[in-house]
Structures are given as C-alpha cells and as structure tokens.
Design a protein around this motif. Structure first.
Motif, PDB file in Angstrom:
ATOM      1  N   GLU A 119       0.825  -1.205   0.000  1.00 43.52           N
ATOM      2  CA  GLU A 119       0.000   0.000   0.000  1.00 43.52           C
ATOM      3  C   GLU A 119       0.865   1.263   0.000  1.00 43.52           C
ATOM      4  O   GLU A 119       0.541   2.253  -0.677  1.00 43.52           O
ATOM      5  N   ALA A 120       1.992   1.235   0.734  1.00 45.28           N
ATOM      6  CA  ALA A 120       2.858   2.410   0.784  1.00 45.28           C
ATOM      7  C   ALA A 120       3.473   2.693  -0.580  1.00 45.28           C
ATOM      8  O   ALA A 120       3.504   3.846  -1.048  1.00 45.28           O
ATOM      9  N   LEU A 121       3.986   1.632  -1.249  1.00 42.91           N
ATOM     10  CA  LEU A 121       4.585   1.823  -2.568  1.00 42.91           C
ATOM     11  C   LEU A 121       3.529   2.257  -3.577  1.00 42.91           C
ATOM     12  O   LEU A 121       3.777   3.128  -4.418  1.00 42.91           O
ATOM     13  N   LYS A 122       2.348   1.663  -3.504  1.00 40.45           N
ATOM     14  CA  LYS A 122       1.279   2.034  -4.432  1.00 40.45           C
ATOM     15  C   LYS A 122       0.927   3.512  -4.291  1.00 40.45           C
ATOM     16  O   LYS A 122       0.794   4.234  -5.297  1.00 40.45           O
ATOM     17  N   THR A 123       0.834   3.991  -3.046  1.00 33.37           N
ATOM     18  CA  THR A 123       0.485   5.392  -2.812  1.00 33.37           C
ATOM     19  C   THR A 123       1.566   6.319  -3.350  1.00 33.37           C
ATOM     20  O   THR A 123       1.279   7.330  -4.012  1.00 33.37           O
ATOM     21  N   ARG A 124       2.847   5.964  -3.108  1.00 29.06           N
ATOM     22  CA  ARG A 124       3.953   6.812  -3.555  1.00 29.06           C
ATOM     23  C   ARG A 124       4.019   6.888  -5.084  1.00 29.06           C
ATOM     24  O   ARG A 124       4.172   7.961  -5.669  1.00 29.06           O
ATOM     25  N   LEU A 125       3.901   5.740  -5.746  1.00 28.18           N
ATOM     26  CA  LEU A 125       3.980   5.735  -7.205  1.00 28.18           C
ATOM     27  C   LEU A 125       2.754   6.388  -7.835  1.00 28.18           C
ATOM     28  O   LEU A 125       2.837   6.999  -8.902  1.00 28.18           O
ATOM     29  N   LEU A 126       1.607   6.256  -7.171  1.00 24.65           N
ATOM     30  CA  LEU A 126       0.383   6.898  -7.664  1.00 24.65           C
ATOM     31  C   LEU A 126       0.531   8.414  -7.611  1.00 24.65           C
ATOM     32  O   LEU A 126       0.178   9.125  -8.566  1.00 24.65           O
ATOM     33  N   GLN A 127       1.084   8.920  -6.499  1.00 29.73           N
ATOM     34  CA  GLN A 127       1.290  10.363  -6.372  1.00 29.73           C
ATOM     35  C   GLN A 127       2.321  10.862  -7.372  1.00 29.73           C
ATOM     36  O   GLN A 127       2.241  11.985  -7.865  1.00 29.73           O
ATOM     37  N   GLU A 128       3.276  10.016  -7.698  1.00 27.34           N
ATOM     38  CA  GLU A 128       4.307  10.377  -8.673  1.00 27.34           C
ATOM     39  C   GLU A 128       3.747  10.429 -10.090  1.00 27.34           C
ATOM     40  O   GLU A 128       4.325  11.048 -10.979  1.00 27.34           O
ATOM     41  N   GLY A 129       2.610   9.773 -10.316  1.00 30.68           N
ATOM     42  CA  GLY A 129       1.998   9.759 -11.643  1.00 30.68           C
ATOM     43  C   GLY A 129       2.398   8.579 -12.498  1.00 30.68           C
ATOM     44  O   GLY A 129       2.110   8.542 -13.699  1.00 30.68           O
ATOM     45  N   ASN A 226       5.627  -6.747  -7.196  1.00 32.67           N
ATOM     46  CA  ASN A 226       5.301  -5.561  -6.407  1.00 32.67           C
ATOM     47  C   ASN A 226       6.548  -4.749  -6.088  1.00 32.67           C
ATOM     48  O   ASN A 226       6.489  -3.822  -5.282  1.00 32.67           O
ATOM     49  N   GLU A 227       7.686  -5.109  -6.712  1.00 31.58           N
ATOM     50  CA  GLU A 227       8.929  -4.375  -6.486  1.00 31.58           C
ATOM     51  C   GLU A 227       8.930  -3.088  -7.330  1.00 31.58           C
ATOM     52  O   GLU A 227       8.452  -3.052  -8.463  1.00 31.58           O
ATOM     53  N   GLU A 228       9.518  -2.028  -6.748  1.00 33.64           N
ATOM     54  CA  GLU A 228       9.554  -0.728  -7.427  1.00 33.64           C
ATOM     55  C   GLU A 228      10.338  -0.798  -8.730  1.00 33.64           C
ATOM     56  O   GLU A 228       9.946  -0.193  -9.737  1.00 33.64           O
ATOM     57  N   ILE A 229      11.464  -1.581  -8.762  1.00 29.25           N
ATOM     58  CA  ILE A 229      12.277  -1.634  -9.984  1.00 29.25           C
ATOM     59  C   ILE A 229      11.490  -2.262 -11.137  1.00 29.25           C
ATOM     60  O   ILE A 229      11.657  -1.886 -12.301  1.00 29.25           O
ATOM     61  N   VAL A 230      10.615  -3.214 -10.829  1.00 24.84           N
ATOM     62  CA  VAL A 230       9.795  -3.836 -11.871  1.00 24.84           C
ATOM     63  C   VAL A 230       8.767  -2.833 -12.395  1.00 24.84           C
ATOM     64  O   VAL A 230       8.554  -2.714 -13.611  1.00 24.84           O
ATOM     65  N   ALA A 231       8.140  -2.093 -11.489  1.00 26.52           N
ATOM     66  CA  ALA A 231       7.146  -1.093 -11.909  1.00 26.52           C
ATOM     67  C   ALA A 231       7.782  -0.036 -12.810  1.00 26.52           C
ATOM     68  O   ALA A 231       7.221   0.349 -13.841  1.00 26.52           O
ATOM     69  N   MET A 256      -0.695  -2.158 -12.179  1.00 23.31           N
ATOM     70  CA  MET A 256      -1.029  -0.732 -12.234  1.00 23.31           C
ATOM     71  C   MET A 256      -0.082   0.036 -13.156  1.00 23.31           C
ATOM     72  O   MET A 256      -0.466   1.019 -13.782  1.00 23.31           O
ATOM     73  N   ALA A 257       1.188  -0.422 -13.234  1.00 22.91           N
ATOM     74  CA  ALA A 257       2.166   0.274 -14.075  1.00 22.91           C
ATOM     75  C   ALA A 257       2.045  -0.114 -15.541  1.00 22.91           C
ATOM     76  O   ALA A 257       2.452   0.642 -16.423  1.00 22.91           O
ATOM     77  N   ALA A 258       1.498  -1.295 -15.810  1.00 18.60           N
ATOM     78  CA  ALA A 258       1.441  -1.806 -17.181  1.00 18.60           C
ATOM     79  C   ALA A 258       0.459  -0.998 -18.033  1.00 18.60           C
ATOM     80  O   ALA A 258      -0.427  -0.299 -17.520  1.00 18.60           O
ATOM     81  N   ASP A 259       0.627  -1.112 -19.339  1.00 16.70           N
ATOM     82  CA  ASP A 259      -0.292  -0.431 -20.263  1.00 16.70           C
ATOM     83  C   ASP A 259      -1.686  -1.036 -20.218  1.00 16.70           C
ATOM     84  O   ASP A 259      -2.669  -0.363 -20.508  1.00 16.70           O
TER      85      ASP A 259
END
Length: 462
Positions: A119-129, A226-231, A256-259
């Motif tokens: 949830e923390a990573l999802k929130t951070r990446l979501l805010q980043e766009g 769910n790793e940041e480097i993969v996203a 969430m990161a995928a097309d």
C-alpha cells in the motif's frame, strides 16, 4: 383515538423475512469489500464444498462463509487456530437474521507486513503519476511477434501458449525465461524487459508487445511483481506491456504500471490475439444492435402514440388508422431486419466460396497427378531404351566374338611370332636355331626351331 405506541392504519408492517432482507441489502449496499484479520474457530467443511467458520479476536467474533467457487483458490487448508486475513463482503444470513462475512479471498496473516509495504509503494507511485492513464500506450491492433516474460516451467506459459494456439496459431512467441518468485526474481524480470526492448529496437526480434506475469499465489509469492524496480521498468518500456499476475482477485503494482492489466495469463493471451470467430461475433453484434434499434424505434413510436392518444378526446378512426400504420411499420422493420441479415449471410457465404475457389490445393493436386503420369511415362521410355540397347549390345558382342581371332585359337590353332613380334606365315622366314613364340587360346609357348620345312607345291599362301 390510538395509543402513540400502536401503529396507525397507514403504518406498514414488515414480516421478519422482509426486515432481514432490507437489513442485508442495507449492509451490502453500504460496505464495499473490506479486509478483516482474526483467528479461525468453529471451522466446518460440509460435503457441499463450502466453508463455514467464525473469525475472532480477543474481544469479539463474527460468522463467516466462503463458498466453494472461492475457496478452491486458497492455497492452504485452514484450521481452527489459524490467524488469517480475509477480503470479504459484509452481509446478513436472512434465514437466521445473523450478521456474517462472505469471504472472497483468504491469506495467512503473516502477509500483513507485505500488504502494508504494498500500500505504501502504491500510494507513492500513484502520487508520482507512474500509474497515470495518459502515459499508458495503446495495445497494437495486430500482433505478429509476442514476447512472454515468465517462468518457462510454470502454468502461466502453458495457458498462454494454449490460448494462442487455439485463437491465433500464426503469432510467433518469444519466451524470455525468468524466475517469478524468490531472491533475484525482480532483477531478472527487469533485465528481461530491457532485453526485449533492445531486441525490438535493433530489429533483431521485432516484437510487437510483451506479456509479463505468472500464475496465482500468495502475496509473498507474487512479491517480485510488487517491487519498485519492476514497476519502473514496465513504465519505461517502449513496447506495450500487458501484466498478467496471478488470478482474477490478485492485483499487483506491475498491473497498475502496465499499459493493460489482464485478470489471468490466459486473458492476456486473448487480449493480444484476434479470435478467428470474431467476424461471426461481429455479425451477431450487428444483429443485436439492429434488433435493439428496431425495438427502440418501436418503443419511441408507441410512446408517441400514447402521447397522442392522451391528447385526443375521441381518437376514433384516426387512432385505429395510426395503430394499423404502426403495425405495418413494425412488420416492415422486421422484414427489413430479416432481409439485411439474409444479405449479410449471403455476402459472408460468397466471401467464403471465393476464398475456397482461390485455394491452391486443387491446382497442386492436379500438378501432382501430372507429375506422376510423366514420371511413369519416363520410366517406361527408359525401360524400352534399355531393352533395345541390351539387345543391340548382345548382337554386337556376338558379331565381335565371331570375328575375334580368339575363337580361332580356341579350336587348336596358334599364332606364331618371331622375336620382334612379327607374325610368321612362312617357314622360310626363320632358320634352325631361331627362337619363336606361339600364342594359344590360353597362354603362349616359347619354342626353338630345330628345322624348317618348305611348303609343299600347291599349298595356299597368303
């Protein structure tokens, strides 16, 4: 005069069933899916395959049900005392008026820390766009070469290849094998995405799209996705990526990161492969759209007719005429619909017959028959020529044998030559003491001349 506690004549009285149904609908409409954590007690698994149990903590408990179509996806067998997390809907069992949870997903509670990190990573990446739909690429309309990044031995690659073989066997599949869980899995996935993009950019393997994923599992099993480097690798990919991680209820950062996100690996394969039956489906859709359009027109006409009817005090003959006209229009529309469908089916049949007429199979079969016929004629001609040559050879051999001096020698004659090899036809050509050689039919003799005898008078000479 009524008592203030007594219902008035207009007060609605609910039955117990109606009350419980209203409460159930109120609960289900108010709550979305919730996560609840606790300890299992009173676990029961009857022959129906459903699970019934209580979920409790130190101060309270709640009844739970998990039906067979959901609990079949749970990868462990729960037991009393297990500490678990449930993804569930809040509901009410109407038969007993009992508050309960309907479980959709179950995992062991040890995954709580991972869920918090998720949830923390999802929130951070979501805010980043990073998940912004505006940065996502559209999937290609047609895929000829597809890269698949997954385990080469897992169920996911089997499902993907099975779907592609059934729907679009012409698609070339390039498997980039990676570990999908455990230490180093995320780094392998990132390296595979980057390699696929390099191959496509160089033209070595002109891929059209990528599928990145694996089969289902626990949150811990799926953690590599769910790793940041993969996203970030997925977001940076120039190739469109479909993420297919786990089962339908699983949702990862990679999704969430995928097309595009697919519920399962099979769904990802279907998403990127055109179905050969799509034309029939399109025709059925056109038929349904036309039917709805006709029904809509009829409904509009009926509404207008009802409106006109309400405005007329005495519709009389005009109303009956309009009603008849409406029926005629309805029949014309139905006939037009049937004619259109028949014409479309005829066009489809014509296209199919033209396709079959242009098939090279009959021409190839005719060529094969012609080739077999020519081969048989050639073999017959060769045999005839060989037999004639054999007969001619035998005849020439016989003639040669009849003219050969060897046949003369075989009747007891000999050819006599002097030391220089000159054939002797006259005894006067040698003197006593000379050495001569007599050639026989088999072998030769070396002779010394003792005496010579001249030919008698009247003997034939050469």
């Amino acid at each position: 005069m009524h008592d203030s506690l007594s219902p008035g004549p207009d007060t609605a009285t609910l039955s117990v069933t109606e009350l419980n149904r209203k409460v159930r609908l109120l609960l289900e409409g108010h709550f979305d899916f919730v996560w609840v954590e606790g300890e299992i007690s009173n676990f029961a698994a009857p022959s129906s395959g459903h699970w019934y149990f209580s979920l409790k903590d130190s101060a309270a408990q709640v009844r739970c049900a998990m039906f067979r179509n959901r609990n079949q996806r749970v990868r462990f067998r729960p037991a009393n005392g297990d500490h678990i997390r449930l993804r569930c809907r809040v509901s009410l069992y109407e038969g007993r008026g009992e508050f309960q949870l309907i479980a959709e997903y179950m995992e062991q509670a040890g995954a709580g820390a991972l869920q918090a990190a998720f949830e923390a990573l999802k929130t951070r990446l979501l805010q980043e766009g990073l998940f912004d739909p505006a940065r996502k690429q559209p999937l290609p309309a047609s895929v000829s070469r597809l890269g698949v990044i997954t385990s080469p031995t897992g169920a996911a690659i089997h499902d993907i290849l099975t779907v592609l073989k059934r729907r679009s066997p012409a698609i070339e599949v390039y498997i980039l094998p990676v570990a999908v869980q455990g230490e180093g899995a995320a780094a392998q996935i990132v390296a595979a995405i980057e390699r696929a993009n390099r191959l496509a950019a160089s033209g070595a393997v002109p891929l059209d799209a990528l599928i990145v994923g694996r089969g289902g599992g626990s949150l811990e099993d799926l953690w590599a996705f769910n790793e940041e480097i993969v996203a970030r690798a997925i977001a940076a990919s120039a190739l469109p990526i479909v993420s297919a991680v786990g089962h339908e209820v699983d949702f990862s950062i990679a999704d969430m990161a995928a097309d595009q996100r697919a519920a399962t690996p099979s769904a990802a394969a279907e998403m990127l492969s055109p179905d050969q039956r799509e034309q029939l489906a399109l025709l059925a859709k056109m038929e349904a759209d036309l039917r709805r359009a006709v029904q809509r027109k009829l409904a509009e006409a009926r509404t207008r007719l009802d409106h006109l009817r309400s405005r007329l005090k005495h519709p009389g003959a005009r109303l009956r005429e309009q009603s008849q006209r409406l029926d005629e229009l309805e029949q014309r529309l139905i006939r037009a619909q049937g004619n259109l469908l028949a014409r479309k089916r005829g066009e489809l049949a014509l296209l199919e017959s033209r396709l079959l007429a242009k098939s090279p199979a009959p021409r190839i079969q005719q060529w094969q028959r012609d080739m077999q016929r020519l081969q048989q004629r050639m073999e017959s001609a060769v045999q005839v020529r060989l037999q004639g040559a054999r007969r001619q050879l035998a005849h020439l051999a016989q003639m040669l044998d009849s003219l050969s001096p060897l046949s003369t020698l075989s009747r007891g004659y000999a050819i006599v030559t002097d030391q220089s090899g000159k054939v002797l036809a006259d005894a006067a050509q040698v003197e006593p003491g000379d050495t001569v050689e007599a050639r026989l039919a088999r072998g030769s003799l070396r002779l010394n001349v003792l005496e010579t005898r001249p030919a008698a008078e009247g003997e034939d000479r050469e």
